[in-house]
Design a protein around this motif. Structure first.
Motif, short mmCIF file in Angstrom:
data_model
loop_
_atom_site.label_atom_id
_atom_site.label_comp_id
_atom_site.label_asym_id
_atom_site.label_seq_id
_atom_site.Cartn_x
_atom_site.Cartn_y
_atom_site.Cartn_z
N ILE A 255 0.83 -1.20 0.00
CA ILE A 255 0.00 0.00 0.00
C ILE A 255 0.87 1.25 0.00
CG2 ILE A 255 -1.64 1.35 1.37
CD1 ILE A 255 -2.80 -1.35 2.35
N ARG A 256 1.93 1.23 0.80
CA ARG A 256 2.81 2.41 0.88
C ARG A 256 3.52 2.65 -0.45
NH1 ARG A 256 6.61 3.76 6.01
NH2 ARG A 256 6.30 6.00 5.81
N ARG A 257 3.94 1.61 -1.11
CA ARG A 257 4.59 1.76 -2.40
C ARG A 257 3.62 2.32 -3.43
NH1 ARG A 257 8.28 -3.74 -3.00
NH2 ARG A 257 8.92 -2.74 -4.94
N TYR A 258 2.43 1.79 -3.46
CA TYR A 258 1.41 2.23 -4.41
C TYR A 258 1.05 3.70 -4.19
CZ TYR A 258 -3.22 2.29 -6.69
OH TYR A 258 -4.32 2.59 -7.46
N PHE B 238 -2.67 -13.37 -5.46
CA PHE B 238 -2.15 -12.00 -5.36
C PHE B 238 -3.06 -11.00 -6.06
CE2 PHE B 238 1.62 -13.94 -3.68
CZ PHE B 238 2.19 -12.96 -2.90
N ASN B 239 -3.69 -11.39 -7.14
CA ASN B 239 -4.65 -10.48 -7.78
C ASN B 239 -5.81 -10.16 -6.84
OD1 ASN B 239 -3.49 -9.86 -10.25
ND2 ASN B 239 -4.39 -11.62 -11.30
N GLY B 240 -6.30 -11.18 -6.15
CA GLY B 240 -7.37 -10.94 -5.17
C GLY B 240 -6.89 -10.08 -4.02
N TRP B 241 -5.66 -10.33 -3.59
CA TRP B 241 -5.09 -9.58 -2.46
C TRP B 241 -4.91 -8.11 -2.82
CZ3 TRP B 241 0.48 -9.62 -0.28
CH2 TRP B 241 0.47 -9.21 1.06
N LEU B 242 -4.37 -7.83 -4.02
CA LEU B 242 -4.14 -6.44 -4.42
C LEU B 242 -5.45 -5.72 -4.72
CD1 LEU B 242 -1.17 -7.22 -4.38
CD2 LEU B 242 -0.86 -5.81 -6.43
N GLU B 243 -6.47 -6.46 -5.16
CA GLU B 243 -7.78 -5.83 -5.31
C GLU B 243 -8.32 -5.41 -3.96
OE1 GLU B 243 -12.22 -6.73 -7.20
OE2 GLU B 243 -10.60 -8.18 -7.46
N GLY C 32 -7.73 -1.79 -4.43
CA GLY C 32 -8.87 -1.55 -5.30
C GLY C 32 -8.54 -1.70 -6.77
N GLU C 33 -7.44 -2.39 -7.07
CA GLU C 33 -6.99 -2.59 -8.45
C GLU C 33 -7.25 -4.04 -8.86
OE1 GLU C 33 -5.88 -0.44 -10.57
OE2 GLU C 33 -5.04 1.26 -9.46
N GLU C 34 -7.97 -4.21 -9.97
CA GLU C 34 -8.29 -5.55 -10.44
C GLU C 34 -7.26 -6.04 -11.47
OE1 GLU C 34 -12.22 -5.69 -11.99
OE2 GLU C 34 -13.16 -4.82 -10.20
N GLY C 35 -7.04 -7.34 -11.47
CA GLY C 35 -6.23 -7.97 -12.50
C GLY C 35 -4.85 -7.36 -12.67
N VAL C 36 -4.11 -7.22 -11.58
CA VAL C 36 -2.79 -6.58 -11.64
C VAL C 36 -1.78 -7.48 -12.35
CG1 VAL C 36 -0.84 -5.75 -10.27
CG2 VAL C 36 -3.19 -5.14 -9.62
N TYR C 37 -1.78 -8.77 -12.03
CA TYR C 37 -0.76 -9.69 -12.55
C TYR C 37 -1.36 -10.60 -13.63
CZ TYR C 37 1.85 -8.40 -8.32
OH TYR C 37 2.50 -7.72 -7.32
N ILE D 92 5.63 -12.72 -15.73
CA ILE D 92 4.37 -12.31 -15.10
C ILE D 92 4.29 -10.80 -15.19
CG2 ILE D 92 2.99 -12.26 -12.99
CD1 ILE D 92 4.37 -14.87 -12.15
N TYR D 93 3.33 -10.32 -15.94
CA TYR D 93 3.17 -8.89 -16.20
C TYR D 93 2.46 -8.22 -15.03
CZ TYR D 93 1.65 -4.58 -18.56
OH TYR D 93 1.43 -3.28 -18.90
N ASN D 94 2.91 -7.02 -14.68
CA ASN D 94 2.30 -6.20 -13.64
C ASN D 94 1.92 -4.87 -14.27
OD1 ASN D 94 1.77 -4.40 -11.53
ND2 ASN D 94 3.32 -5.28 -10.17
N ARG D 95 0.65 -4.62 -14.44
CA ARG D 95 0.21 -3.43 -15.18
C ARG D 95 0.37 -2.13 -14.40
NH1 ARG D 95 -4.52 -1.37 -13.57
NH2 ARG D 95 -5.90 -2.63 -12.25
N LEU D 96 0.64 -2.20 -13.09
CA LEU D 96 0.72 -0.98 -12.28
C LEU D 96 2.08 -0.30 -12.35
CD1 LEU D 96 -1.09 -2.03 -8.97
CD2 LEU D 96 -2.04 -0.81 -10.93
N GLU D 97 3.09 -0.99 -12.88
CA GLU D 97 4.45 -0.49 -12.74
C GLU D 97 4.87 0.38 -13.92
OE1 GLU D 97 6.14 -3.61 -9.58
OE2 GLU D 97 6.94 -3.82 -11.60
#
Length: 369
Positions: free
Chosen positions: A89-92, A134-139, A143-148, A159-164
């Motif tokens: 959360i702090r990184r985001y 991890f997708n469920g955890w980050l959602e 509040g972000e869906e389908g990160v990985y 493994i793609y991470n769309r937030l980075e």
């Protein structure tokens, strides 16, 4: 003959600052900026030993990342899932704060996405089953869906991470310096601090053989990997990181940011150049140092990785190489606390300075209200 302070230097040194920040990296400048924005009437001074931020703020690889699944799994061997969730959360939020405060264009931000890279199918099979978890955890956390998402790239599983994303550390610090100065904060370069007393006395080395004492109502030490020089008892350990940048290639297949081996190796493209760094895990004790330098064993390892794994065409060359000094805590959680009297510490960003540095600076400013 010993030089003496002039009347003018001695007179100015009698000024008592409301806040003196030691260290003009991302944490030090951010703390000064946020403190000054809230207390416009107060006198704030930032001191740095060099002509520019020297530790890691302008010597990192420019990754704007919240972390790969492999990195988080490795951290879970040392920490609770709850603490790692707080760090994500702090990184985001830290990256959001950085972009909002300085502006994406000013810092050269690219929303290119990030990849966890595997050159072993077995390693990929160990991590890939965790994608749904991890997708469920980050959602839940962000509040972000389908990160990985599992993909293949240049024949390798990733493994793609769309937030980075990626940014330009030089432009980032240039803009942060500009905003901090314009807020009314005084910044002094080439001002090495020798000692910080518990009553707010900050001793500067003034030339070769004399010193100058400045006084602060509060003093924040934001020197990250160099923290133990001022506070030997603090649990922040230096760690040197090596970064290489190749010459320009006719074709660059690696577009975006990449992490490999739990984040220990990282690479990205800068146009048609390849930047690669890390691998300090193959020489941990040697790299626990606050001295700049090139570890030839690590350099050779990274060169082999570029040629044999990433398969850049034969004949590629290194155009730039440098080292930076990071600061790590035993749990990777930064130390932001009051030491004693009027002394405070904000250090130990544990290789996450781009993502959390501004948020740590804001927390430090709030702590000193």
């Amino acid at each position: 003959m010993k030089s003496q302070a002039s009347f003018w230097e001695a007179d100015v040194s009698k000024n008592r600052y409301d806040l003196i920040v030691v260290g003009a990296g991302i944490v030090g400048l951010s703390s000064a900026l946020f403190y000054k924005r809230k207390h416009s009437e107060k006198q704030v001074l930032v001191l740095d030993r060099a002509s520019h931020p020297l530790g890691a703020s302008t010597r990192n690889a420019g990754f704007a990342c919240v972390g790969s699944i492999g990195e988080h799994l490795a951290d879970m061997e040392k920490e609770s899932e709850k603490n790692i969730g707080r760090r994500i959360i702090r990184r985001y939020r830290g990256l959001q704060l950085l972009k909002e405060t300085l502006g994406e264009k000013a810092i050269g931000y690219e929303a290119c996405g990030g990849y966890e890279f595997f050159n072993s199918q077995q390693k990929f099979k160990e991590v890939a089953p965790e994608i749904d978890h991890f997708n469920g955890w980050l959602e839940e956390l962000l509040g972000e869906e389908g990160v990985y998402e599992a993909q293949r790239l240049e024949g390798y599983p990733v493994i793609y991470n769309r937030l980075e994303g990626a940014l330009h550390p030089g432009k980032m610090m240039q803009e942060l310096i500009r905003k901090t100065s314009e807020s009314g904060v005084e910044i002094r370069w080439n001002a090495p601090v020798q000692e910080v007393g518990s009553s707010g006395e900050v001793e500067l080395q003034n030339g070769e053989s004399s010193s100058l004492i400045l006084k602060g109502q509060n003093v924040l030490m934001a020197v990250n990997g160099f923290a133990r020089k001022l506070l030997p008892e603090i649990e922040v350990h230096p760690a040197r990181g090596l970064v290489l940048v190749t010459d320009e290639q006719d074709v660059m297949p690696w577009k975006g940011t990449f992490h490999h081996d739990r984040g220990y190796i990282y690479f990205r493209n800068i146009g048609n150049r390849l930047l690669i760094g890390g691998a300090r895990n193959i020489a941990v004790e040697e790299e626990e140092t606050n001295q700049f330098g090139i570890n030839e064993r690590i350099k050779d390892y990274l060169i082999g990785f570029v040629s044999n794994v990433l398969r850049l065409p034969p004949g590629w060359q290194i155009d730039y190489e440098w080292s930076g000094i990071m600061g790590f805590t035993p749990t990777k959680t930064p130390i932001v606390e009051r030491v004693d009297g009027c002394r405070y510490i904000a250090a130990g960003l544990s290789g996450m300075g781009i993502a959390i540095g501004m948020d740590v600076g804001r927390s430090a400013a709030e702590m000193m209200d």
